[in-house]
Motif scaffolding. Structure first.
Motif, PDB file in Angstrom:
ATOM      1  N   THR A 126       5.455  -3.831  15.650  1.00  0.00           N
ATOM      2  CA  THR A 126       5.690  -2.387  15.779  1.00  0.00           C
ATOM      3  C   THR A 126       5.127  -1.864  17.095  1.00  0.00           C
ATOM      4  O   THR A 126       5.797  -1.113  17.821  1.00  0.00           O
ATOM      5  CB  THR A 126       5.037  -1.635  14.606  1.00  0.00           C
ATOM      6  OG1 THR A 126       5.598  -2.104  13.390  1.00  0.00           O
ATOM      7  CG2 THR A 126       5.276  -0.134  14.730  1.00  0.00           C
TER       8      THR A 126
ATOM      9  N   LEU B 254       8.334  -0.265  10.428  1.00  0.00           N
ATOM     10  CA  LEU B 254       8.255   0.706  11.519  1.00  0.00           C
ATOM     11  C   LEU B 254       8.704   0.101  12.844  1.00  0.00           C
ATOM     12  O   LEU B 254       9.009   0.832  13.797  1.00  0.00           O
ATOM     13  CB  LEU B 254       6.821   1.224  11.656  1.00  0.00           C
ATOM     14  CG  LEU B 254       6.351   2.197  10.569  1.00  0.00           C
ATOM     15  CD1 LEU B 254       4.868   2.508  10.763  1.00  0.00           C
ATOM     16  CD2 LEU B 254       7.165   3.478  10.600  1.00  0.00           C
TER      17      LEU B 254
ATOM     18  N   GLU C 100       4.806  -1.011   6.235  1.00  0.00           N
ATOM     19  CA  GLU C 100       4.405  -0.736   7.617  1.00  0.00           C
ATOM     20  C   GLU C 100       5.208  -1.535   8.629  1.00  0.00           C
ATOM     21  O   GLU C 100       5.569  -1.032   9.696  1.00  0.00           O
ATOM     22  CB  GLU C 100       2.912  -1.031   7.789  1.00  0.00           C
ATOM     23  CG  GLU C 100       2.382  -0.698   9.172  1.00  0.00           C
ATOM     24  CD  GLU C 100       0.900  -1.007   9.307  1.00  0.00           C
ATOM     25  OE1 GLU C 100       0.386  -0.876  10.432  1.00  0.00           O
ATOM     26  OE2 GLU C 100       0.272  -1.378   8.295  1.00  0.00           O
TER      27      GLU C 100
ATOM     28  N   ASP D 167       8.219   2.127   2.068  1.00  0.00           N
ATOM     29  CA  ASP D 167       6.796   2.270   2.383  1.00  0.00           C
ATOM     30  C   ASP D 167       6.201   0.918   2.786  1.00  0.00           C
ATOM     31  O   ASP D 167       5.279   0.408   2.152  1.00  0.00           O
ATOM     32  CB  ASP D 167       6.047   2.855   1.177  1.00  0.00           C
ATOM     33  CG  ASP D 167       4.632   3.260   1.522  1.00  0.00           C
ATOM     34  OD1 ASP D 167       4.347   3.450   2.715  1.00  0.00           O
ATOM     35  OD2 ASP D 167       3.808   3.390   0.590  1.00  0.00           O
TER      36      ASP D 167
END
Length: 448
Positions: free
Chosen positions: A241, A62, A59, A57
């Motif tokens: 990302t 990603l 970010e 979890d």
């Protein structure tokens, strides 16, 4: 049953190493060690299962699937041949021309995929057969391809840098910029070795300026990808990302329709394959996150950092050298991604102890871990290259031994000259290395 923390650490680490050695996939070996240790402590199994998901979890992680997808699309669509032709016009005429092309192409492709496995796949499918026809020793070919592929984890975008930055709360953009120098040094070192000691190969005529211009024009669209990724990140338009997402859109909407429109029908397969590739490191991330949490709970980082502190004191160079020794050993047995996550608490504590710049520390650790991709018994890049080149792993390993000196020299340079390593981040993105604007002026003040 609750045991002493030292014994639990020993059981957890031993179980992981034994299972990994007999062939159990790294994520499952990690989880087996963690869950066994959990049953020997007051920690509940439910909380440890939750920790598996906590590790995912994040970010910043990603960015990983998009960089993997970029490499997969470029490899599958076979548009990388244009970049290979560009590399051939630059160095194909020199001694060991194809060996030089391998390294130069790896430096080009590193700015696109960030994945060593994608680099090995491309080179093994395109240049390796031609090297075989020109009489290059297959062991040397496999060793060179594997060694050159490690550059993909240094020159941005680097998946290792994304994982390191996300786990250690270090600027990913700073790690990207800091990785340029060691990536270029390794590339130049491999080219120098190939020129001095490698096979001669077939001497080819030097490309004319017109041929260079034509090859450059043909490679313009693929070579725009590094510009999109790094340009977007450094200007602040994209996060890593978002840069990966934009690069994927560019390939799907512009590059493939322009250069290989017939490949559009294969895109669903590329997306599925990239998803499978993504599952492998993410499973390792989940297991390593739980392993690292249990390691911290049992005060493992304190034990290791206290041992290093007792030997090195607060001298940054000695701390870095001892960490290099640790990660060279670790990289022989564990993939870089779980190794980063497991040992990040130790790295963070020693970074503070030696007052080392976090970006400098990250560059040294990542450069050391990419070396593990070509060292036995793990050596994933060397294992893949030997398989694709149809040569025994031991043969490729012996051929790669002289190339180890290039990596050792690069790591030593990064340790002794931190200002050189941090020069690019300081001048392009000063905030990434802790610099701040001077009061009432436009200049930056940077920590020494």
């Amino acid at each position: 049953m609750i045991l002493d923390a030292g014994w639990v650490l020993f059981i957890m680490a031993s179980l992981f190493l034994v299972l990994g050695y007999i062939g159990v996939p790294v994520p499952f070996a990690l989880m087996a060690g963690v869950f066994t240790a959990t049953m020997l402590t007051p920690v509940s199994l439910l909380s440890m299962v939750g920790q598996l998901f906590v590790g995912l979890d994040v970010e910043a992680l990603l960015a990983v699937p998009f960089f993997l997808l970029v490499g997969e699309l470029m490899t599958s669509a076979d548009v990388t041949r244009r970049m290979i032709q560009l590399a051939q016009t630059f160095v194909g005429h020199s001694r060991g021309g194809l060996a030089q092309v391998v390294t130069l192409f790896s430096m080009f492709f590193a700015g696109i995929s960030g994945s060593s496995t994608a680099d090995v796949a491309v080179l093994s499918r395109t240049i390796a057969p031609e090297m075989d026809r020109e009489g290059y020793d297959r062991g040397f070919t496999a060793a060179l391809i594997a060694s050159a592929s490690t550059i993909a984890n240094l020159i941005p975008p680097s998946i290792m840098a994304v994982v390191y930055g996300a786990t250690g709360n270090v600027s990913i953009a700073g790690l990207f910029l800091g990785g340029v120098l060691p990536g270029v040094l390794i590339g130049l070192g491999l080219m120098g070795y190939s020129w001095l000691f490698g096979p001669v190969g077939l001497q080819k005529p030097r490309a004319t300026l017109r041929e260079m211009a034509v090859a450059g024009r043909h490679a313009t669209l693929p070579m725009m990808i590094p510009v999109i990724i790094m340009g977007g990140i450094l200007t602040g338009w994209f996060t890593p990302t978002e840069a990966g997402m934009v690069a994927v859109c560019y390939i799907v909407l512009v590059l493939i329709p322009a250069l290989r429109p017939s490949h559009i029908t294969v895109l669903p397969q590329d997306f599925m394959h990239a998803g499978l590739l993504y599952a492998i490191p993410m499973a390792a991330v989940a297991g390593a996150s739980a392993f690292g949490w249990m390691l911290a709970y049992l005060r493992g980082p304190d034990m290791v950092s206290d041992l290093i502190e007792s030997s090195a004191g607060t001298d940054p160079r000695t701390i870095l050298f001892l960490l290099v020794v640790l990660f060279v050993i670790v990289g022989d047995f564990i993939d870089a991604v779980p190794a980063i996550i497991i040992f990040m608490p130790i790295v963070n504590r020693l970074t503070e102890l030696g007052e080392i710049n976090p970006v400098h520390m990250g560059v040294v650790i990542i450069t050391t871990l990419v070396f593990g991709l070509i060292t036995p018994p793990y050596g994933l890049s060397l294992l893949m290259a030997s398989k694709f080149c149809d040569v025994r792993f031991t043969t490729a390993m012996y051929a790669s031994l002289p190339l180890y000196l290039v990596f050792f020299a690069t790591i030593a340079f990064c340790i002794f000259f931190p200002d050189v390593v941090l020069w690019l981040p300081k001048h392009v993105l000063p905030e990434s290395v802790g610099c701040f604007k001077a009061p009432g002026g436009a200049d930056y003040i940077c920590p020494s």
